[in-house]
Design a protein around this motif. Structure first.
Motif, PDB file in Angstrom:
ATOM      1  N   GLU A 161     -77.218 -32.755  54.223  1.00 16.53           N
ATOM      2  CA  GLU A 161     -77.107 -34.028  53.485  1.00 16.53           C
ATOM      3  C   GLU A 161     -75.671 -34.562  53.532  1.00 16.53           C
ATOM      4  O   GLU A 161     -75.123 -35.019  52.523  1.00 16.53           O
ATOM      5  CB  GLU A 161     -77.550 -33.842  52.027  1.00 16.53           C
TER       6      GLU A 161
ATOM      7  N   ASN B 121     -86.419 -39.441  49.844  1.00 15.92           N
ATOM      8  CA  ASN B 121     -87.092 -39.355  48.548  1.00 15.92           C
ATOM      9  C   ASN B 121     -88.592 -39.123  48.629  1.00 15.92           C
ATOM     10  O   ASN B 121     -89.140 -38.377  47.831  1.00 15.92           O
ATOM     11  CB  ASN B 121     -86.867 -40.658  47.759  1.00 15.92           C
TER      12      ASN B 121
ATOM     13  N   TRP C 202     -76.750 -43.120  48.244  1.00 10.13           N
ATOM     14  CA  TRP C 202     -76.995 -42.785  46.836  1.00 10.13           C
ATOM     15  C   TRP C 202     -75.704 -42.777  46.028  1.00 10.13           C
ATOM     16  O   TRP C 202     -75.703 -42.982  44.823  1.00 10.13           O
ATOM     17  CB  TRP C 202     -77.655 -41.407  46.734  1.00 10.13           C
TER      18      TRP C 202
ATOM     19  N   GLU D 194     -88.793 -48.384  48.750  1.00  9.26           N
ATOM     20  CA  GLU D 194     -87.387 -48.204  48.410  1.00  9.26           C
ATOM     21  C   GLU D 194     -86.542 -49.321  49.022  1.00  9.26           C
ATOM     22  O   GLU D 194     -86.870 -49.858  50.083  1.00  9.26           O
ATOM     23  CB  GLU D 194     -86.883 -46.869  48.961  1.00  9.26           C
TER      24      GLU D 194
ATOM     25  N   TRP E  35     -88.668 -28.748  43.859  1.00  8.92           N
ATOM     26  CA  TRP E  35     -87.344 -29.131  43.330  1.00  8.92           C
ATOM     27  C   TRP E  35     -87.481 -29.345  41.843  1.00  8.92           C
ATOM     28  O   TRP E  35     -88.332 -30.102  41.385  1.00  8.92           O
ATOM     29  CB  TRP E  35     -86.825 -30.392  44.024  1.00  8.92           C
TER      30      TRP E  35
ATOM     31  N   ALA F  94     -77.985 -34.374  41.212  1.00 15.69           N
ATOM     32  CA  ALA F  94     -77.115 -35.200  42.032  1.00 15.69           C
ATOM     33  C   ALA F  94     -75.750 -35.276  41.400  1.00 15.69           C
ATOM     34  O   ALA F  94     -74.730 -35.178  42.057  1.00 15.69           O
ATOM     35  CB  ALA F  94     -77.711 -36.591  42.163  1.00 15.69           C
TER      36      ALA F  94
ATOM     37  N   TYR G 142     -86.405 -35.899  37.408  1.00 12.02           N
ATOM     38  CA  TYR G 142     -86.840 -37.221  37.859  1.00 12.02           C
ATOM     39  C   TYR G 142     -88.102 -37.166  38.720  1.00 12.02           C
ATOM     40  O   TYR G 142     -88.913 -38.080  38.698  1.00 12.02           O
ATOM     41  CB  TYR G 142     -85.674 -37.869  38.617  1.00 12.02           C
TER      42      TYR G 142
ATOM     43  N   LEU H 227     -78.353 -38.642  37.128  1.00 14.37           N
ATOM     44  CA  LEU H 227     -79.125 -37.841  38.066  1.00 14.37           C
ATOM     45  C   LEU H 227     -78.653 -36.409  37.970  1.00 14.37           C
ATOM     46  O   LEU H 227     -77.612 -36.066  38.476  1.00 14.37           O
ATOM     47  CB  LEU H 227     -78.901 -38.336  39.487  1.00 14.37           C
TER      48      LEU H 227
ATOM     49  N   HIS I  39     -88.485 -32.976  53.136  1.00 11.51           N
ATOM     50  CA  HIS I  39     -87.661 -32.675  51.947  1.00 11.51           C
ATOM     51  C   HIS I  39     -88.389 -33.235  50.724  1.00 11.51           C
ATOM     52  O   HIS I  39     -88.556 -34.455  50.666  1.00 11.51           O
ATOM     53  CB  HIS I  39     -86.295 -33.336  52.147  1.00 11.51           C
TER      54      HIS I  39
ATOM     55  N   LYS J 218     -90.767 -35.950  48.063  1.00 12.05           N
ATOM     56  CA  LYS J 218     -90.539 -35.116  46.883  1.00 12.05           C
ATOM     57  C   LYS J 218     -91.847 -34.964  46.099  1.00 12.05           C
ATOM     58  O   LYS J 218     -92.829 -35.659  46.330  1.00 12.05           O
ATOM     59  CB  LYS J 218     -89.424 -35.724  46.028  1.00 12.05           C
TER      60      LYS J 218
ATOM     61  N   HIS K 128     -72.324 -32.685  50.291  1.00 10.95           N
ATOM     62  CA  HIS K 128     -71.837 -33.922  49.676  1.00 10.95           C
ATOM     63  C   HIS K 128     -70.379 -33.649  49.316  1.00 10.95           C
ATOM     64  O   HIS K 128     -70.073 -33.167  48.216  1.00 10.95           O
ATOM     65  CB  HIS K 128     -72.666 -34.269  48.435  1.00 10.95           C
TER      66      HIS K 128
ATOM     67  N   TRP L  39     -76.522 -38.234  55.161  1.00 13.68           N
ATOM     68  CA  TRP L  39     -77.412 -38.626  54.055  1.00 13.68           C
ATOM     69  C   TRP L  39     -77.423 -40.141  53.857  1.00 13.68           C
ATOM     70  O   TRP L  39     -76.927 -40.678  52.864  1.00 13.68           O
ATOM     71  CB  TRP L  39     -77.015 -37.885  52.775  1.00 13.68           C
TER      72      TRP L  39
ATOM     73  N   TYR M 252     -93.883 -37.861  44.378  1.00  9.01           N
ATOM     74  CA  TYR M 252     -94.383 -38.865  45.330  1.00  9.01           C
ATOM     75  C   TYR M 252     -95.667 -38.370  45.996  1.00  9.01           C
ATOM     76  O   TYR M 252     -96.625 -39.115  46.143  1.00  9.01           O
ATOM     77  CB  TYR M 252     -93.339 -39.160  46.417  1.00  9.01           C
TER      78      TYR M 252
ATOM     79  N   GLN N 177     -75.915 -28.771  51.797  1.00  8.61           N
ATOM     80  CA  GLN N 177     -76.036 -30.224  51.638  1.00  8.61           C
ATOM     81  C   GLN N 177     -74.764 -30.950  52.074  1.00  8.61           C
ATOM     82  O   GLN N 177     -74.825 -31.967  52.741  1.00  8.61           O
ATOM     83  CB  GLN N 177     -76.382 -30.563  50.190  1.00  8.61           C
TER      84      GLN N 177
ATOM     85  N   ASN O  16     -85.468 -26.466  46.885  1.00 13.30           N
ATOM     86  CA  ASN O  16     -84.201 -27.187  46.797  1.00 13.30           C
ATOM     87  C   ASN O  16     -83.489 -26.831  45.492  1.00 13.30           C
ATOM     88  O   ASN O  16     -84.100 -26.886  44.417  1.00 13.30           O
ATOM     89  CB  ASN O  16     -84.500 -28.702  46.823  1.00 13.30           C
ATOM     90  N   GLU O  17     -82.233 -26.413  45.604  1.00 14.72           N
ATOM     91  CA  GLU O  17     -81.342 -26.306  44.444  1.00 14.72           C
ATOM     92  C   GLU O  17     -81.849 -25.371  43.347  1.00 14.72           C
ATOM     93  O   GLU O  17     -81.828 -25.711  42.160  1.00 14.72           O
ATOM     94  CB  GLU O  17     -81.076 -27.706  43.861  1.00 14.72           C
TER      95      GLU O  17
END
Ligand code: G3I
Length: 412
Positions: A306, A112, A370, A87, A152, A16, A156, A13, A148, A115, A277, A362, A118, A275, A198-199
């Protein structure tokens, strides 16, 4: 001095991975309802066993955090990321998660299903089925939605038609504007806020990431997305969201430079999502505070968007030498409680009340994180969240509550 670690995790990922990797740097190194502030009570004298990865439900910790409703302790959104649709452990399919979400949280972030690929799988196709299910569920239960994310780069979930899109810069911007406008219009009045982009920033500083969108539009796609989102949904709060900006000051500088440019040019933005993490031992709360203050000083909201704190740090010297925690113990849980508390306390101490965009954890329960796949490749469990695989409280929940109520952060 902070250490920046190189990528070593196995999973693919892209963002990620980069996110989690860098977050491992230290290595060895308002809802309503009532709530109590009673200290945690353990009902068993022996450390509880919580094993298992994603398939075997771990045993209960039998820990009672003594928290009636977490969201009631905060005057800002207290959120949690949830799955949707098909999911694994998605909210609609998991009544036990629904019980926790309704009890403790005032906001959800679909982890998810909002995004790009989707919601916008083909050029002329928008599919809101799964996201609407979650958004409607939230509305029916008085829960806000932090959506969210509109743009992005992560491969993926970039729709195939975008990967194949050909056109000049103006055509790319028009296509992305259209994407943002459609989706933000659909959810206007139904979501409280958006991660608009995002990012978008490169790791290690230097400005914008060389993403597909950047390659075709330069930095303009970011500004365009914010303008289009505001036009489509004037009431939603608009966030820029990124990882590692709680410690990578060069990356954060790129974000604050962007924000400063936005202010000069009148581009709408309400806040920055950190975020977070992070790890048990990295970054320091001093570093986190210093980073958040740079956004506070610009008058924007700060959202911890997150948050998760795994027990294992796969880039630590200890982990690499085989010291891997494969069994959850009460002692580990209490250390994690202290860490969660200190991080939330740093947020409370650094961000004035009017600029607190909220805190999002998250994931609901540990096995749904995740990180089990991304950080540990499903080789062993970890326990990064506030509830265990049996949907019971963990000490981390008490740690968050302690910080929100001004209690001392302790590992007992
Ligand atoms: O839905 C499919 C399923 O049908 C299939 O069997 C399975 C096989 O692996 O994959 C499932 O899709 C997975 C998807 O999550 C839904 O669960 C993807 O493989 C997996 O890559 C995807 O991971 C998500 C990741 O973003 C990539 O989009 C994580 O759940 C999600 O927590 C993570 O969230 C990101 C934020 O959006 C941005 N910040 C970093 C954060 C963590 O990476």
């Amino acid at each position: 001095m902070q250490q920046q670690r190189k990528a070593a995790w196995p999973l693919v990922l892209a963002s990620a991975l980069a996110c989690a990797l860098a977050a491992c740097g230290g290595g060895g190194g308002g809802g309503g309802g009532s709530a109590t502030t009673t200290p945690p009570v353990t009902t068993t004298p022996t450390p509880p066993a919580t094993g298992g990865g994603t398939t075997t439900p771990p045993a209960s910790t039998t820990y009672d955090a003594g928290v009636t409703r977490l969201a009631a302790l905060a005057a800002f959104p207290m959120g949690v990321a949830v799955g949707g649709g098909n999911e694994d452990r998605s909210l609609p399919k998991t009544p036990e998660q629904q019980t926790i979400v309704k009890k403790h949280f005032s906001q959800i972030t679909p982890g998810n299903i909002m995004k790009m690929s989707y919601l916008h799988p083909a050029a002329d196709t928008y599919d809101y089925t799964q996201a609407d299910e979650l958004v409607n569920y939230a509305a029916a239960n008085g829960i806000a939605v932090h959506a969210h994310t509109l743009i992005w780069h992560s491969d993926y979930q970039v729709p195939t038609f975008m990967k194949n899109f050909s056109g000049d810069k103006a055509a790319w911007l028009a296509m992305l504007d259209d994407h943002v406008t459609h989706i933000a219009s659909h959810y206007a009045g139904k979501v409280a806020s958006w991660d608009v982009v995002n990012e978008a920033m490169a790791d290690g500083g230097g400005g914008y990431r060389n993403s597909l969108f950047y390659q075709h539009t330069g930095a303009d796609f970011v500004e365009h997305a914010f303008r289009a989102a505001r036009a489509a949904d004037p009431k939603a709060l608009l966030y820029y969201n990124d990882y590692n900006i709680e410690w990578d000051m060069t990356k954060l500088q790129a974000v604050t430079d962007m924000v400063d440019g936005f202010k000069t040019r009148g581009v709408p933005i309400d806040g920055v999502g950190f975020q977070m993490h992070i790890n048990m031992d990295f970054p320091s709360v001093g570093t986190i505070s210093a980073a958040m203050k740079k956004v506070v000083d610009r008058g924007l909201k700060v959202k911890i968007s997150e948050l998760d704190i795994p027990i294992n740090n796969p880039n630590s010297a200890a982990y690499k030498s085989g010291d891997i925690k494969t069994t959850y113990t009460l002692d580990l849980g209490l250390q994690q409680k202290k860490r969660y508390c200190e991080v939330v306390k740093a947020y409370m101490d650094t961000v004035p009340a009017s600029q607190r965009g909220g805190i999002v954890v998250w994931g609901v329960d540990d096995p749904s994180s995740w990180l089990i796949q991304a950080a540990f490749n499903n080789k062993h469990a970890d326990w990064p969240l506030l509830f265990d695989g049996q949907y019971h409280d963990k000490p981390a929940l008490r740690g968050v509550a302690d910080a929100l109520t001004g209690q001392a952060c302790t590992a007992n």
